[in-house]
Design a protein around this motif. Sequence first.
Motif, mmCIF file in Angstrom:
data_model
loop_
_atom_site.group_PDB
_atom_site.id
_atom_site.type_symbol
_atom_site.label_atom_id
_atom_site.label_comp_id
_atom_site.label_asym_id
_atom_site.label_seq_id
_atom_site.Cartn_x
_atom_site.Cartn_y
_atom_site.Cartn_z
ATOM 1 N N PRO A 26 -39.827 56.185 -7.727
ATOM 2 C CA PRO A 26 -39.320 56.911 -8.895
ATOM 3 C C PRO A 26 -38.523 56.028 -9.858
ATOM 4 C CG PRO A 26 -38.903 58.173 -6.908
ATOM 5 C CD PRO A 26 -39.419 56.822 -6.483
ATOM 6 N N LEU A 27 -38.015 54.911 -9.387
ATOM 7 C CA LEU A 27 -37.254 54.031 -10.261
ATOM 8 C C LEU A 27 -38.142 53.304 -11.250
ATOM 9 C CD1 LEU A 27 -34.758 52.497 -7.694
ATOM 10 C CD2 LEU A 27 -34.379 54.382 -9.283
ATOM 11 N N ALA A 28 -39.425 53.272 -11.018
ATOM 12 C CA ALA A 28 -40.355 52.598 -11.926
ATOM 13 C C ALA A 28 -41.329 53.620 -12.488
ATOM 14 C CB ALA A 28 -41.094 51.500 -11.172
ATOM 15 N N CYS A 29 -40.806 54.565 -13.243
ATOM 16 C CA CYS A 29 -41.599 55.691 -13.732
ATOM 17 C C CYS A 29 -42.355 55.345 -15.002
ATOM 18 C CB CYS A 29 -40.713 56.885 -13.991
ATOM 19 S SG CYS A 29 -39.864 57.474 -12.535
ATOM 20 N N GLY A 30 -43.400 54.609 -14.915
ATOM 21 C CA GLY A 30 -44.219 54.308 -16.078
ATOM 22 C C GLY A 30 -43.446 53.582 -17.159
ATOM 23 N N SER A 31 -43.759 53.912 -18.435
ATOM 24 C CA SER A 31 -43.145 53.198 -19.534
ATOM 25 C C SER A 31 -41.720 53.656 -19.806
ATOM 26 C CB SER A 31 -43.997 53.341 -20.791
ATOM 27 O OG SER A 31 -44.070 54.697 -21.154
ATOM 28 N N THR A 32 -41.382 54.888 -19.490
ATOM 29 C CA THR A 32 -40.014 55.359 -19.650
ATOM 30 C C THR A 32 -39.611 56.135 -18.419
ATOM 31 O OG1 THR A 32 -40.712 57.376 -20.754
ATOM 32 C CG2 THR A 32 -40.192 55.516 -22.168
ATOM 33 N N GLY A 33 -38.368 55.967 -18.017
ATOM 34 C CA GLY A 33 -37.877 56.643 -16.827
ATOM 35 C C GLY A 33 -37.246 57.978 -17.187
ATOM 36 N N ASN A 66 -26.993 49.783 -23.171
ATOM 37 C CA ASN A 66 -27.534 49.378 -24.461
ATOM 38 C C ASN A 66 -29.037 49.173 -24.362
ATOM 39 O OD1 ASN A 66 -24.888 49.385 -25.250
ATOM 40 N ND2 ASN A 66 -24.678 47.179 -25.333
ATOM 41 N N ALA A 67 -29.699 49.272 -25.513
ATOM 42 C CA ALA A 67 -31.137 49.002 -25.607
ATOM 43 C C ALA A 67 -31.328 48.015 -26.758
ATOM 44 C CB ALA A 67 -31.905 50.292 -25.869
ATOM 45 N N THR A 68 -32.281 47.105 -26.607
ATOM 46 C CA THR A 68 -32.500 46.082 -27.625
ATOM 47 C C THR A 68 -33.972 45.952 -27.960
ATOM 48 O OG1 THR A 68 -32.707 44.324 -25.982
ATOM 49 C CG2 THR A 68 -30.511 44.712 -26.864
ATOM 50 N N GLY A 69 -34.227 45.340 -29.099
ATOM 51 C CA GLY A 69 -35.597 45.059 -29.508
ATOM 52 C C GLY A 69 -35.628 43.871 -30.445
ATOM 53 N N GLY A 75 -41.053 43.767 -39.785
ATOM 54 C CA GLY A 75 -39.788 44.487 -39.657
ATOM 55 C C GLY A 75 -39.781 45.537 -38.564
ATOM 56 N N SER A 76 -40.888 45.700 -37.855
ATOM 57 C CA SER A 76 -40.954 46.732 -36.819
ATOM 58 C C SER A 76 -40.306 46.251 -35.521
ATOM 59 C CB SER A 76 -42.403 47.151 -36.568
ATOM 60 O OG SER A 76 -43.134 46.079 -36.036
ATOM 61 N N TYR A 77 -39.908 47.231 -34.707
ATOM 62 C CA TYR A 77 -39.294 46.945 -33.410
ATOM 63 C C TYR A 77 -39.637 48.064 -32.437
ATOM 64 C CZ TYR A 77 -35.855 50.559 -34.445
ATOM 65 O OH TYR A 77 -35.269 51.763 -34.734
ATOM 66 N N THR A 78 -39.541 47.759 -31.160
ATOM 67 C CA THR A 78 -39.641 48.734 -30.089
ATOM 68 C C THR A 78 -38.530 48.400 -29.104
ATOM 69 O OG1 THR A 78 -42.027 48.902 -30.370
ATOM 70 C CG2 THR A 78 -41.125 49.702 -28.288
ATOM 71 N N LEU A 79 -37.737 49.400 -28.736
ATOM 72 C CA LEU A 79 -36.585 49.148 -27.865
ATOM 73 C C LEU A 79 -36.955 49.070 -26.392
ATOM 74 C CD1 LEU A 79 -33.722 51.404 -29.269
ATOM 75 C CD2 LEU A 79 -34.192 49.003 -29.728
ATOM 76 N N GLN A 80 -36.093 48.352 -25.679
ATOM 77 C CA GLN A 80 -36.179 48.314 -24.225
ATOM 78 C C GLN A 80 -34.762 48.327 -23.664
ATOM 79 O OE1 GLN A 80 -38.151 44.473 -23.454
ATOM 80 N NE2 GLN A 80 -36.343 43.931 -22.271
ATOM 81 N N THR A 81 -34.616 48.978 -22.527
ATOM 82 C CA THR A 81 -33.340 48.999 -21.826
ATOM 83 C C THR A 81 -33.402 48.059 -20.641
ATOM 84 O OG1 THR A 81 -32.877 51.251 -22.534
ATOM 85 C CG2 THR A 81 -31.690 50.476 -20.594
ATOM 86 N N GLU A 82 -34.468 48.157 -19.878
ATOM 87 C CA GLU A 82 -34.606 47.316 -18.693
ATOM 88 C C GLU A 82 -35.957 46.612 -18.658
ATOM 89 O OE1 GLU A 82 -34.521 48.146 -13.968
ATOM 90 O OE2 GLU A 82 -32.906 49.028 -15.161
ATOM 91 N N PRO A 84 -39.889 45.951 -20.655
ATOM 92 C CA PRO A 84 -40.480 45.959 -22.000
ATOM 93 C C PRO A 84 -40.975 47.339 -22.415
ATOM 94 C CG PRO A 84 -41.216 44.042 -20.783
ATOM 95 C CD PRO A 84 -40.445 44.908 -19.819
ATOM 96 N N ARG A 85 -40.542 47.760 -23.607
ATOM 97 C CA ARG A 85 -40.991 48.997 -24.247
ATOM 98 C C ARG A 85 -40.623 50.264 -23.484
ATOM 99 N NH1 ARG A 85 -44.350 47.248 -28.258
ATOM 100 N NH2 ARG A 85 -45.423 49.197 -28.569
ATOM 101 N N ASP A 86 -39.600 50.200 -22.606
ATOM 102 C CA ASP A 86 -39.238 51.401 -21.856
ATOM 103 C C ASP A 86 -38.335 52.346 -22.638
ATOM 104 O OD1 ASP A 86 -36.821 50.021 -21.691
ATOM 105 O OD2 ASP A 86 -36.695 50.111 -19.504
ATOM 106 N N GLY A 87 -37.881 51.951 -23.821
ATOM 107 C CA GLY A 87 -37.104 52.836 -24.672
ATOM 108 C C GLY A 87 -35.621 52.757 -24.426
ATOM 109 N N ALA A 88 -34.940 53.880 -24.654
ATOM 110 C CA ALA A 88 -33.490 53.961 -24.514
ATOM 111 C C ALA A 88 -33.122 55.244 -23.787
ATOM 112 C CB ALA A 88 -32.832 53.940 -25.896
ATOM 113 N N LEU A 89 -31.953 55.233 -23.180
ATOM 114 C CA LEU A 89 -31.438 56.445 -22.553
ATOM 115 C C LEU A 89 -31.132 57.467 -23.643
ATOM 116 C CD1 LEU A 89 -28.982 54.804 -20.008
ATOM 117 C CD2 LEU A 89 -31.120 55.979 -19.463
ATOM 118 N N LEU A 90 -31.246 58.727 -23.320
ATOM 119 C CA LEU A 90 -30.933 59.777 -24.279
ATOM 120 C C LEU A 90 -29.444 59.722 -24.595
ATOM 121 C CD1 LEU A 90 -32.962 62.745 -22.715
ATOM 122 C CD2 LEU A 90 -33.741 60.963 -24.294
ATOM 123 N N GLY A 91 -29.098 59.867 -25.877
ATOM 124 C CA GLY A 91 -27.684 59.870 -26.234
ATOM 125 C C GLY A 91 -27.402 59.250 -27.587
#
Length: 148
Positions: A26-33, A66-69, A75-82, A84-91
């Motif tokens: 469950p810790l590796a839930c596809g592209s976003t957890g 934090n999430a970075t990209g 000029g485009s970006y895609t964020l990652q938290t942990e 590549p491309r996994d996004g950001a935590l809600l908030g």
Amino acid sequence: MKRSTAKAVAGHLARLVIMASVSLAPLACGSTGPGMAPVSGKVTYQGKPVPKGSITFASTAPEGRNATGQLDADGSYTLQTENPRDGALLGEYNVTIYAHDEPILDYIPKKPIPPKILSPTKYEKPETSGLKATVKSGSNTFDFDLTD
């Protein structure tokens, strides 16, 4: 060790490895957890794409992450938290943008060559950027048009 004991130990170890793999899955839930969402967008300055640099979503929650990209040429970006491309935590986030073009040299200059600044430096710090974002469930797009 007897052959039957060695087989029993090997079988027990194999079961432990399988159980550990299943419990960590469950810790590796596809592209976003869980509690995460994909985040992307574009950064422009004076109507033109910011072609190099990085963007950081700095969580305002004490337990947040934090999430970075990286900014692409358009000029485009895609964020990652942990991952590549996994996004950001809600908030809630304060957003910073660091856009400098560092020179790549094949020699050591007598005087350091400063990087070319591609956007106003006020966007490099959370306390001066004024940029904010709220990441919600589902796909999130945040475009930032920087001004002086």
